[in-house]
Every structure is written in structure tokens, then in C-alpha cells.
Scaffold this motif. Structure first.
Motif, PDB file in Angstrom:
ATOM      1  N   LEU A   5       0.727  -1.164   0.008  1.00  0.00           N
ATOM      2  CA  LEU A   5      -0.154   0.065  -0.016  1.00  0.00           C
ATOM      3  C   LEU A   5       0.769   1.142  -0.108  1.00  0.00           C
ATOM      4  N   LEU A   6       1.969   1.428   0.982  1.00  0.00           N
ATOM      5  CA  LEU A   6       2.710   2.607   1.021  1.00  0.00           C
ATOM      6  C   LEU A   6       3.457   3.069  -0.480  1.00  0.00           C
ATOM      7  N   PRO A   7       3.954   2.099  -0.947  1.00  0.00           N
ATOM      8  CA  PRO A   7       4.660   2.204  -2.260  1.00  0.00           C
ATOM      9  C   PRO A   7       3.686   2.694  -3.288  1.00  0.00           C
ATOM     10  N   GLN A   8       2.128   2.132  -3.581  1.00  0.00           N
ATOM     11  CA  GLN A   8       1.369   2.430  -4.156  1.00  0.00           C
ATOM     12  C   GLN A   8       1.023   3.728  -3.923  1.00  0.00           C
ATOM     13  N   ILE A   9       0.922   4.262  -2.687  1.00  0.00           N
ATOM     14  CA  ILE A   9       0.515   5.538  -2.573  1.00  0.00           C
ATOM     15  C   ILE A   9       1.365   6.434  -2.924  1.00  0.00           C
ATOM     16  N   LEU A  10       2.765   6.112  -2.770  1.00  0.00           N
ATOM     17  CA  LEU A  10       3.772   7.087  -3.121  1.00  0.00           C
ATOM     18  C   LEU A  10       3.886   7.266  -4.664  1.00  0.00           C
ATOM     19  N   ARG A  11       3.893   5.905  -5.547  1.00  0.00           N
ATOM     20  CA  ARG A  11       3.751   6.067  -6.940  1.00  0.00           C
ATOM     21  C   ARG A  11       2.676   7.025  -7.342  1.00  0.00           C
ATOM     22  N   PHE A  12       1.574   6.650  -6.750  1.00  0.00           N
ATOM     23  CA  PHE A  12       0.065   7.450  -7.079  1.00  0.00           C
ATOM     24  C   PHE A  12       0.201   8.925  -7.035  1.00  0.00           C
ATOM     25  N   GLY A  13       1.118   9.392  -5.964  1.00  0.00           N
ATOM     26  CA  GLY A  13       1.383  10.745  -5.726  1.00  0.00           C
ATOM     27  C   GLY A  13       2.269  11.522  -6.834  1.00  0.00           C
ATOM     28  N   VAL A  14       3.294  10.628  -7.292  1.00  0.00           N
ATOM     29  CA  VAL A  14       4.309  11.070  -8.144  1.00  0.00           C
ATOM     30  C   VAL A  14       3.219  11.094  -9.517  1.00  0.00           C
ATOM     31  N   VAL A  15       2.623  10.199  -9.900  1.00  0.00           N
ATOM     32  CA  VAL A  15       1.717  10.290 -11.154  1.00  0.00           C
ATOM     33  C   VAL A  15       0.833  11.348 -11.103  1.00  0.00           C
ATOM     34  N   GLY A  16       0.491  11.632  -9.818  1.00  0.00           N
ATOM     35  CA  GLY A  16      -0.755  12.948  -9.551  1.00  0.00           C
ATOM     36  C   GLY A  16       0.112  14.103  -9.876  1.00  0.00           C
ATOM     37  N   GLY A  17       1.326  14.384  -9.592  1.00  0.00           N
ATOM     38  CA  GLY A  17       2.155  15.357  -9.813  1.00  0.00           C
ATOM     39  C   GLY A  17       2.167  15.469 -11.313  1.00  0.00           C
ATOM     40  N   VAL A  18       2.809  14.331 -12.000  1.00  0.00           N
ATOM     41  CA  VAL A  18       2.531  14.639 -13.625  1.00  0.00           C
ATOM     42  C   VAL A  18       1.349  14.866 -13.854  1.00  0.00           C
ATOM     43  N   GLY A  19       0.140  14.386 -13.465  1.00  0.00           N
ATOM     44  CA  GLY A  19      -1.013  14.986 -14.199  1.00  0.00           C
ATOM     45  C   GLY A  19      -1.417  16.424 -13.809  1.00  0.00           C
TER      46      GLY A  19
END
Length: 131
Positions: A5-19
């Protein structure tokens, strides 16, 4: 909290920044070409959703990529709309109740962004990219 879960949240945050960069950059570009700001937003948001869907499908939730891409995209787009509406409604409610001072606007923006991101992550995890 499960280990993944934690790595997914971090990756999701990075992707959100790109978005955010894709959405804001395209919005700024279109407004620079004298597009109506509302029409420009109607164009920039879907482009950002497609970009984040591709990145989330191929990086954040890669273990769930085997499912139908069309079905995943429809569910993902729906989740993104719900998260965005939640974000905007919280922002609007804070400004309506507490006024339009710069600190209030920032507070509304921060609260709306937090709850919108929360909905978007868990919606992506359990609805869009479900196994």
C-alpha cells in the motif's frame, strides 16, 4: 497497512504530480492561445486523466494491468470525476463559509485536494484497477 500500500500511495502521488503538470500546462497553453478558460479546462482535464491512467496502469497498479483496458479506463475516468467534484465542493464550501481571504482559499484548496486525492487513490485501487 499491507506492505504494497505505501509504495502504491507514493507512486500514485508522483503520477498525480505529473497529471497536475499536464493539466496545468495544457490549461496555461490554451489560455495563452486565448481559449475560454472554461473550455480550456474541459480540454486539459481529460488529457491529464488519460496521462495519469496510462502511468497508473503501467506503474502504480502494474500487477492489475491484465484486466480490460477499456473497462479500467471507464472506471478510472469515473473515479477521477468523483474525486474532482469532491475536491471542488470542499473548496467551494470552505470559501463560502469562511470567506475569500487568501488563507481561506489556500485552506479550501488543501482540504479539497486531500480528500479528492484520497477518493482518487482508493477509487483507483478498489474500483478502476480492481483484480
Amino acid at each position: 497497512m499491507r506492505f504494497e500500500l505505501l509504495p502504491q500511495i507514493l507512486r500514485f502521488g508522483v503520477v498525480g504530480g505529473v497529471g497536475f503538470v499536464v493539466d496545468g500546462g495544457l490549461l496555461w497553453l490554451l489560455i495563452g492561445f486565448e481559449f475560454n478558460p472554461y473550455a480550456a479546462r474541459l480540454l486539459s482535464f481529460p488529457v491529464a486523466v488519460v496521462a495519469t491512467w496510462i502511468l497508473n496502469r503501467n506503474w502504480t497498479f502494474i500487477e492489475r494491468r491484465d484486466a480490460s483496458s477499456k473497462g479500467q479506463f471507464r472506471r478510472y475516468f469515473g473515479v477521477q470525476i468523483v474525486g474532482s467534484l469532491t475536491n471542488y465542493l470542499i473548496y467551494s464550501a470552505v470559501v463560502a463559509v469562511f470567506g475569500a481571504a487568501s488563507t481561506t482559499i489556500f485552506l479550501g484548496f488543501a482540504l479539497g485536494s486531500f480528500f479528492g486525492a484520497f477518493i482518487n487513490f482508493f477509487g483507483a485501487r478498489y474500483i478502476a484497477f480492481r483484480i
